[in-house]
Design a protein around this motif. Structure first.
Motif, PDB file in Angstrom:
ATOM      1  N   LEU A 131     -53.845  33.245 -47.594  1.00 44.56           N
ATOM      2  CA  LEU A 131     -55.143  33.043 -45.834  1.00 44.56           C
ATOM      3  C   LEU A 131     -54.583  31.687 -45.949  1.00 44.56           C
ATOM      4  CD1 LEU A 131     -57.969  34.646 -46.144  1.00 44.56           C
ATOM      5  CD2 LEU A 131     -56.229  34.432 -44.390  1.00 44.56           C
ATOM      6  N   GLU A 132     -54.753  31.282 -45.293  1.00 39.70           N
ATOM      7  CA  GLU A 132     -54.692  29.832 -44.196  1.00 39.70           C
ATOM      8  C   GLU A 132     -55.910  28.952 -45.118  1.00 39.70           C
ATOM      9  OE1 GLU A 132     -54.034  28.589 -39.890  1.00 39.70           O
ATOM     10  OE2 GLU A 132     -52.509  29.353 -41.282  1.00 39.70           O
ATOM     11  N   GLY A 133     -55.787  27.590 -45.473  1.00 43.15           N
ATOM     12  CA  GLY A 133     -57.087  26.412 -45.434  1.00 43.15           C
ATOM     13  C   GLY A 133     -57.312  26.732 -46.658  1.00 43.15           C
ATOM     14  N   SER A 134     -56.563  28.163 -47.765  1.00 44.99           N
ATOM     15  CA  SER A 134     -57.175  28.100 -49.344  1.00 44.99           C
ATOM     16  C   SER A 134     -56.283  27.602 -50.207  1.00 44.99           C
ATOM     17  CB  SER A 134     -57.033  29.853 -49.483  1.00 44.99           C
ATOM     18  OG  SER A 134     -55.659  29.717 -49.904  1.00 44.99           O
ATOM     19  N   ASP A 141     -55.397  18.545 -53.285  1.00 44.27           N
ATOM     20  CA  ASP A 141     -55.010  19.547 -53.744  1.00 44.27           C
ATOM     21  C   ASP A 141     -54.043  20.293 -53.125  1.00 44.27           C
ATOM     22  OD1 ASP A 141     -56.680  19.407 -56.262  1.00 44.27           O
ATOM     23  OD2 ASP A 141     -57.796  21.594 -55.796  1.00 44.27           O
ATOM     24  N   ARG A 142     -53.312  21.044 -54.025  1.00 39.53           N
ATOM     25  CA  ARG A 142     -52.141  22.017 -53.008  1.00 39.53           C
ATOM     26  C   ARG A 142     -52.432  23.235 -52.146  1.00 39.53           C
ATOM     27  NH1 ARG A 142     -50.739  27.449 -54.644  1.00 39.53           N
ATOM     28  NH2 ARG A 142     -49.227  28.155 -53.857  1.00 39.53           N
ATOM     29  N   LEU A 143     -52.415  23.452 -51.069  1.00 40.09           N
ATOM     30  CA  LEU A 143     -52.721  24.236 -49.988  1.00 40.09           C
ATOM     31  C   LEU A 143     -54.051  23.329 -49.902  1.00 40.09           C
ATOM     32  CD1 LEU A 143     -51.018  27.655 -50.975  1.00 40.09           C
ATOM     33  CD2 LEU A 143     -50.164  25.729 -49.372  1.00 40.09           C
ATOM     34  N   GLU A 144     -54.355  22.686 -49.708  1.00 38.25           N
ATOM     35  CA  GLU A 144     -55.612  22.053 -49.260  1.00 38.25           C
ATOM     36  C   GLU A 144     -55.974  21.090 -47.609  1.00 38.25           C
ATOM     37  OE1 GLU A 144     -59.718  21.119 -51.187  1.00 38.25           O
ATOM     38  OE2 GLU A 144     -57.735  19.296 -51.497  1.00 38.25           O
ATOM     39  N   ARG A 145     -56.358  22.320 -47.135  1.00 39.63           N
ATOM     40  CA  ARG A 145     -56.826  21.619 -45.195  1.00 39.63           C
ATOM     41  C   ARG A 145     -57.403  20.339 -45.574  1.00 39.63           C
ATOM     42  NH1 ARG A 145     -53.874  24.576 -40.942  1.00 39.63           N
ATOM     43  NH2 ARG A 145     -54.567  22.766 -40.059  1.00 39.63           N
ATOM     44  N   THR A 146     -57.414  19.027 -44.743  1.00 38.04           N
ATOM     45  CA  THR A 146     -57.895  18.534 -44.476  1.00 38.04           C
ATOM     46  C   THR A 146     -59.341  18.520 -44.616  1.00 38.04           C
ATOM     47  OG1 THR A 146     -57.396  18.018 -42.243  1.00 38.04           O
ATOM     48  CG2 THR A 146     -56.121  16.462 -43.598  1.00 38.04           C
ATOM     49  N   SER A 147     -59.809  19.579 -44.323  1.00 33.00           N
ATOM     50  CA  SER A 147     -60.931  20.289 -43.520  1.00 33.00           C
ATOM     51  C   SER A 147     -61.830  20.379 -45.152  1.00 33.00           C
ATOM     52  CB  SER A 147     -61.621  21.546 -42.822  1.00 33.00           C
ATOM     53  OG  SER A 147     -60.279  22.511 -43.452  1.00 33.00           O
ATOM     54  N   LEU A 177     -61.624  17.256 -47.195  1.00 31.30           N
ATOM     55  CA  LEU A 177     -63.643  16.487 -46.642  1.00 31.30           C
ATOM     56  C   LEU A 177     -64.551  16.890 -47.546  1.00 31.30           C
ATOM     57  CD1 LEU A 177     -63.010  15.265 -43.620  1.00 31.30           C
ATOM     58  CD2 LEU A 177     -63.213  14.017 -45.495  1.00 31.30           C
ATOM     59  N   GLU A 178     -64.356  18.304 -47.192  1.00 28.89           N
ATOM     60  CA  GLU A 178     -65.788  19.022 -47.776  1.00 28.89           C
ATOM     61  C   GLU A 178     -66.301  19.287 -49.518  1.00 28.89           C
ATOM     62  OE1 GLU A 178     -68.192  20.578 -46.644  1.00 28.89           O
ATOM     63  OE2 GLU A 178     -67.255  20.323 -44.401  1.00 28.89           O
ATOM     64  N   ARG A 179     -64.687  19.124 -50.654  1.00 34.47           N
ATOM     65  CA  ARG A 179     -64.410  18.556 -51.946  1.00 34.47           C
ATOM     66  C   ARG A 179     -64.757  17.594 -52.287  1.00 34.47           C
ATOM     67  NH1 ARG A 179     -60.889  17.852 -54.900  1.00 34.47           N
ATOM     68  NH2 ARG A 179     -59.030  17.394 -53.901  1.00 34.47           N
ATOM     69  N   ILE A 180     -64.252  16.381 -51.749  1.00 33.32           N
ATOM     70  CA  ILE A 180     -63.552  14.842 -52.631  1.00 33.32           C
ATOM     71  C   ILE A 180     -65.169  13.845 -52.489  1.00 33.32           C
ATOM     72  CG2 ILE A 180     -61.528  14.630 -52.794  1.00 33.32           C
ATOM     73  CD1 ILE A 180     -62.656  12.310 -50.153  1.00 33.32           C
ATOM     74  N   PRO A 181     -65.250  14.109 -53.876  1.00 37.73           N
ATOM     75  CA  PRO A 181     -67.225  13.622 -53.646  1.00 37.73           C
ATOM     76  C   PRO A 181     -67.100  11.833 -53.436  1.00 37.73           C
ATOM     77  CG  PRO A 181     -64.818  13.682 -56.319  1.00 37.73           C
ATOM     78  CD  PRO A 181     -65.085  13.679 -55.216  1.00 37.73           C
ATOM     79  N   GLY A 182     -68.166  12.529 -52.371  1.00 39.93           N
ATOM     80  CA  GLY A 182     -68.415  11.592 -51.092  1.00 39.93           C
ATOM     81  C   GLY A 182     -68.165  11.882 -49.861  1.00 39.93           C
ATOM     82  N   PRO A 240     -49.822  18.206 -48.314  1.00 41.10           N
ATOM     83  CA  PRO A 240     -50.116  18.980 -49.711  1.00 41.10           C
ATOM     84  C   PRO A 240     -50.097  20.072 -48.471  1.00 41.10           C
ATOM     85  CG  PRO A 240     -51.736  17.721 -50.012  1.00 41.10           C
ATOM     86  CD  PRO A 240     -50.962  16.432 -48.646  1.00 41.10           C
ATOM     87  N   HIS A 241     -50.706  20.328 -47.405  1.00 39.86           N
ATOM     88  CA  HIS A 241     -50.555  21.306 -46.576  1.00 39.86           C
ATOM     89  C   HIS A 241     -50.134  21.658 -45.066  1.00 39.86           C
ATOM     90  CE1 HIS A 241     -51.607  25.466 -45.140  1.00 39.86           C
ATOM     91  NE2 HIS A 241     -51.871  26.310 -46.608  1.00 39.86           N
ATOM     92  N   LYS A 242     -49.865  21.768 -43.966  1.00 42.35           N
ATOM     93  CA  LYS A 242     -49.578  21.598 -42.894  1.00 42.35           C
ATOM     94  C   LYS A 242     -50.813  20.515 -41.882  1.00 42.35           C
ATOM     95  CE  LYS A 242     -51.097  26.041 -40.754  1.00 42.35           C
ATOM     96  NZ  LYS A 242     -50.626  26.867 -39.815  1.00 42.35           N
TER      97      LYS A 242
END
Lengths: 866, 117
Positions: free
Chosen positions: A860-863, A757-763, A766-771, A683-685
């Motif tokens: 912007l990166e990571g957005s 998500d698209r263009l969603e970095r792992t950081s 991790l903050e978004r997914i439930p749990g 999804p992102h680099k």
């Protein structure tokens, strides 16, 4: 009350002290008052609640609660390492250890507490520690690493269990000695303690309950060798950590004649003002509140800080007591207690569900009239947020349905929407359901992060975030706000949903996906610049599994790629491209360096060493790319995928081979990982690094997946990021063998690719997914979804089908035809691409433009874009 | 990298310049969703596209936001039923029929009449 030139002196800069300062600032008092802070510890306020996370990789800086610009902006004078030593209430001055004397109009004591160490012989011997400050942790870590194989913790309460877990994490055989007949005696009852005991013993910790410590035994040098227990037994141990409770630090108050309670604590009224002196306040763990209790939790301390600040601002506020509800994850076990957990109310009844096999224990305390009074949850505290908020009311469903597992009897389909508006959802920040609803209706918040920012709810311990999400959804729905989570104007599905569709139905074409699954109005159209590369990336990630070509420029796939992927190079601002060959692990032989130098010289390219330990060559025209790559491929290079949303580099330090500190061969591992995951579309680099020891020279913890060598193998960290929103990676698993490490990374990456998500970095993911991290660990380490075999086989297919895109392209005349500036003049270079000299090389010569740029926030990166 | 213009369909894409049609390339050089750049006699550049339905579009190749001649390398799509290209640099979108920038009303790129004959 003080006039506008007066001074507020705060003694103690812990969590409550910091909160008090924030409350002063919020009320504008920092603008009208001089504020001086005396802090004993060598560092400003940090998150003591999360102290133990230091051992799972958080640095003292991560734990900091203080933003130095906050102090600066509000003109707060902070003196660290300079504790208050004397208060002269007559003259209204405080004297610090350094000799600094500060006059005050208002004095606020937030001196906190100190660890209680039972008065046993040799309690101060070498190898005895307490567990309270970052300095304590550093000392424990040092001693454990250099001198200890076994450790014992005195105290089986909350902190004691954390300390024991930390010792175990440091590789020690760990014991817990608790005087009470069960663990966590304050929070849980006998049944809960038994469930907890089994789970903790299963983890390999030895628990000794119902015994006291009588003496610490030492050797001839005075170092700890063991402990004598009250049952006559002896326990051999190399170190002892006392965690047997805390006592209010009220000596400063005693010395200046302020009244203290019989069992300690500075006596204050409901405004947190000391009962002795109207100019002096006390807040937090040093205060004996008006209800006769000393509160050792942070939430009541915060409330006291607010109360004191409000009172100083001459607003009305009172602290009359707080509930002691807690929810924690101890050594991976959920433990929660709330309200009247021990059933002390008259005539109350219990509802208990217990499953020793699964380590579950749930108890609700119910009043005669059906009111939920409190409860205890061990092993599974999912329902905590809802139950705590219902405490004090009659729940709208039968109480047993709230604790029975789903499927047994009536499952509790009771959402937080059933709660009254005055129910407290976030007890750390005392935020009610009404406030959260207001954030949605009055402040137009539509996401959990927005609600957190607006209300502060969920920013303390985080245990209410799940409930926040449910409330938000319910409120949005009630307001008729439809949150369109669709990928773009063409698809109403999220990227994750599209991934599942592509995988399940083996759809290998954007056109087919759009016509069959796109929004009605978008079917038959051309898609857009958002869904085309996203679907292209999904197809590329799944290519071998769905029967698509593994070459991203084949057929329709070519038309889906962003320009960088389409030309297999990075578009720069003047329309030229940059070229980055792969240099696995950053290791390169001189001959190859020479080839790169020659190519750059021959084509007049600007060269720069990248942050990922490779070399970027800028300024190539599109028609030069195939010629440059023919020479690179010939010299043994392959694509570096610097242009793709795919694995970039795996950085490494030089490791054990050369470095005197290295404990593993980090370069070899970095090369292995880079070659394994090269070309993987995501999804992102993806960035990675491998460090050969804990000194972490490769900066692995700023990467999407970072590996740090240990004496026993490798630690795997995930979700790190540099960029605009830096985040240190979290520890996913420790001391892995090579094979275990690779298997875990395989699973982690494939799970990320599947659900992000698209263009969603792992950081951000991790903050978004439930749990969050716990969920990811459950899935990829414990295989809680039963998908690990599939994740691994998807990765195996990727590895098996990898081909170098550039080698493929330069051998395909049809593909090469597109590498021209002009379709009608293939030999003519684009005249707009021009360069001027700079510092011995060259830079783009750009025409001056008169129109403004579109705000770049969405690139912007990571957005994360939805 | 010189490649001769060959057409299998026999059709040629051409642009209407001031008074004449200017031949660009064979129709089979166009891939739906992607563009090509053409150098015009006056030194200007045109970006030429085709969509799924086989409709042809041509706009000035120069991205007015950056000055780079790159619009032919952008991704095309459909927005509310209208064809557009998104600049590969900062992603502003341009209506392929009118040249109007969808993200900034004050900006427009030149369009060309185009056909396959």
């Amino acid at each position: 009350m003080p006039t506008d030139t007066s001074t507020i002196v705060l003694v103690g800069h812990g969590m409550v002290g910091q909160r008090f300062l924030e409350a002063l600032a919020e009320r504008g008092l920092t603008a009208t008052h001089r504020v001086v802070v005396l802090c004993e510890e060598p560092r400003p306020a940090y998150d003591r609640v999360q102290l133990t996370s230091y051992f799972s990789g958080r640095t003292p800086e991560d734990l900091s609660l203080t933003d130095l610009t906050f102090l600066e902006d509000h003109g707060i004078e902070l003196h660290v390492g300079d504790p208050a030593e004397h208060v002269d209430r007559e003259a209204r001055t405080v004297t610090a250890r350094s000799g600094l004397v500060v006059g005050y109009d208002v004095l606020v004591l937030a001196t906190g507490s100190y660890p209680f160490v039972p008065p046993v012989p040799n309690k101060d011997a070498e190898g005895c520690f307490v567990y309270r400050t970052i300095e304590d942790l550093l000392a424990i870590e040092e001693y454990a690493r250099s001198r200890a194989k076994t450790g014992a913790v005195v105290g089986g309460g909350l902190l004691g269990l954390e300390a024991a877990g930390a010792l175990k994490g440091l590789g020690l055989t760990s014991h817990i000695v608790e005087f009470a007949p069960r663990l966590m005696p304050v929070q849980v009852d006998e049944g809960g303690g038994a469930a907890l005991l089994r789970t903790i013993e299963d983890m390999g910790l030895s628990v000794h309950t119902g015994v006291g410590t009588q003496e610490i035994t030492v050797d001839e040098t005075g170092a700890v060798t063991g402990m004598k227990l009250s049952d006559g037994s002896e326990l051999a141990t190399d170190m002892v950590v006392f965690s047997a409770g805390v006592r209010p630090r009220d000596q400063l108050a005693r010395d200046c004649g302020l009244a203290v309670g019989e069992r300690g604590g500075i006596s204050v009224d409901e405004q947190c003002r000391t009962v002795t002196d109207p100019h002096v306040f006390a807040i937090g763990e040093c205060a004996l509140a008006a209800d006769g209790r000393v509160y050792g939790l942070v939430a009541p301390g915060y409330e006291q800080a607010e109360t004191a600040a409000a009172t100083i601002a001459e607003d009305e506020a009172a602290f009359t007591g707080a509930d002691l509800s807690t929810k924690l994850k101890l050594l991976g076990v959920d433990v929660a207690s709330f309200g009247d957990a021990h059933g002390t109310a008259e005539d109350c009844l219990d509802v208990v569900y217990s499953d020793s096999r699964a380590g579950l224990y749930k108890k609700l305390v119910i009043g005669r009239d059906g009111t939920l009074l409190g409860g205890i949850l061990v092993g599974d505290a999912e329902a905590y947020g809802t139950l705590r908020a219902f405490t004090g009311s009659v729940p709208p469903v039968a109480p047993e349905s709230l604790v029975l597992p789903a499927g047994a009897g009536a499952p509790a389909a009771l959402g937080p929407s059933a709660l009254p508006d005055d129910a407290v959802i976030c007890s750390c920040h005392n935020v009610t359901k009404g406030t959260i609803r207001g954030a949605v209706t009055d402040h137009s918040c539509t996401t959990v992060p927005e609600v957190k920012k607006c209300t502060k709810a969920g920013t303390g311990c985080g245990s209410c975030v799940k409930v926040l999400g449910q409330l938000l959804d319910a409120e949005l729905e009630a307001n008729g706000v439809e949150v369109d989570k669709g990928l773009c104007g063409c698809f109403s599905q999220t990227r994750e949903e599209l991934y599942e569709i592509v995988r399940a139905l083996r759809i290998a074409s954007h056109r087919e996906l759009l016509d069959r699954h796109g929004r009605e109005e978008a079917r038959g159209g051309d898609g857009c610049e958002v869904c085309k590369p996203t679907v292209g990336s999904i197809i590329a990630s799944l290519a071998p599994a769905i029967g698509a070509s593994t070459y991203v420029l084949d057929g329709e796939q070519a038309a889906l790629q962003d320009t960088n992927d389409h030309f297999l190079a990075n578009l720069q601002k003047n329309g030229s491209y940059s070229v980055v060959p792969r240099i696995p692990g950053g290791e390169i032989a001189p001959e190859k360096l020479i080839v790169i130098g020659e190519i750059a010289r021959d084509f007049g390219l600007y060269t720069k060493i990248t942050g990922g330990q490779r070399i970027d060559m800028f300024g190539a025209r599109v028609e030069q790319l195939p010629v440059i790559w023919a020479r690179l491929v010939d010299a043994g290079f392959e694509s570096g995928h610097a242009y793709g949303k795919s694995l970039r580099t795996v950085k490494s330090c030089v490791g054990q081979t050369w470095c005197r500190y290295g404990v593993q061969d980090s370069v070899r591992m970095a090369i292995d990982l880079e070659l394994r995951y090269r070309g993987l579309r995501s999804p992102h680099k993806l960035k990675s690094a491998v460090s050969g020891c804990q000194r972490e020279c490769a900066e692995a913890r700023s990467k999407d997946f970072g590996v740090i060598a240990t004496a026993g193998g490798w630690n795997l960290y995930v979700g790190g990021n540099g960029g605009a929103t830096p985040r240190h990676a979290d520890l996913l698993a420790q001391d892995l063998s090579d094979a275990e490490l690779i298997r875990l990374i395989d699973r982690f990456l494939m799970f990320y690719i599947r659900t992000a998500d698209r263009l969603e970095r792992t950081s951000a993911w991790l903050e978004r997914i439930p749990g969050g991290l716990d969920h990811v660990r459950d899935v990829v380490v414990h295989d809680s979804l039963g998908i690990c075999d599939e994740l691994e086989s998807l990765m195996a297919a990727h590895v098996a089908h990898y081909r170098d895109e550039w080698a493929e392209t330069i051998n395909d005349p049809e593909k090469l035809a597109r590498f021209v500036s002009f379709v009608n003049a293939p030999d003519t270079p684009d005249p707009v691409v021009a360069f001027v000299p700079e510092r011995d090389q060259m830079k783009p010569d750009l025409p001056l433009l008169s129109i403004g740029l579109r705000p770049a926030d969405d690139v912007l990166e990571g957005s994360a874009q939805r | 990298m010189t490649l001769a213009l060959e057409t299998t369909t026999g059709l040629t894409v051409r642009l209407r310049l001031a008074d004449d049609w200017f031949e660009v390339c064979g129709l089979d050089r166009l891939v739906p969703g992607r563009g090509v750049a053409a150098l015009l006699p006056d030194g200007r550049q045109a970006a030429v596209f085709t969509d799924r339905a086989g409709r042809l579009f041509a706009v000035d190749n120069r991205d007015p936001f950056t000055g780079a001649a790159v619009l032919s390398r952008g991704l095309t799509g459909t927005h509310r039923g209208r064809p557009f290209v998104a600049s590969p640099l900062l992603k502003q979108r341009f209506d392929l029929e009118t040249g109007r920038c969808l993200d900034d009303d004050t900006v427009r790129v030149r369009t060309y009449e185009v056909e396959a004959a």
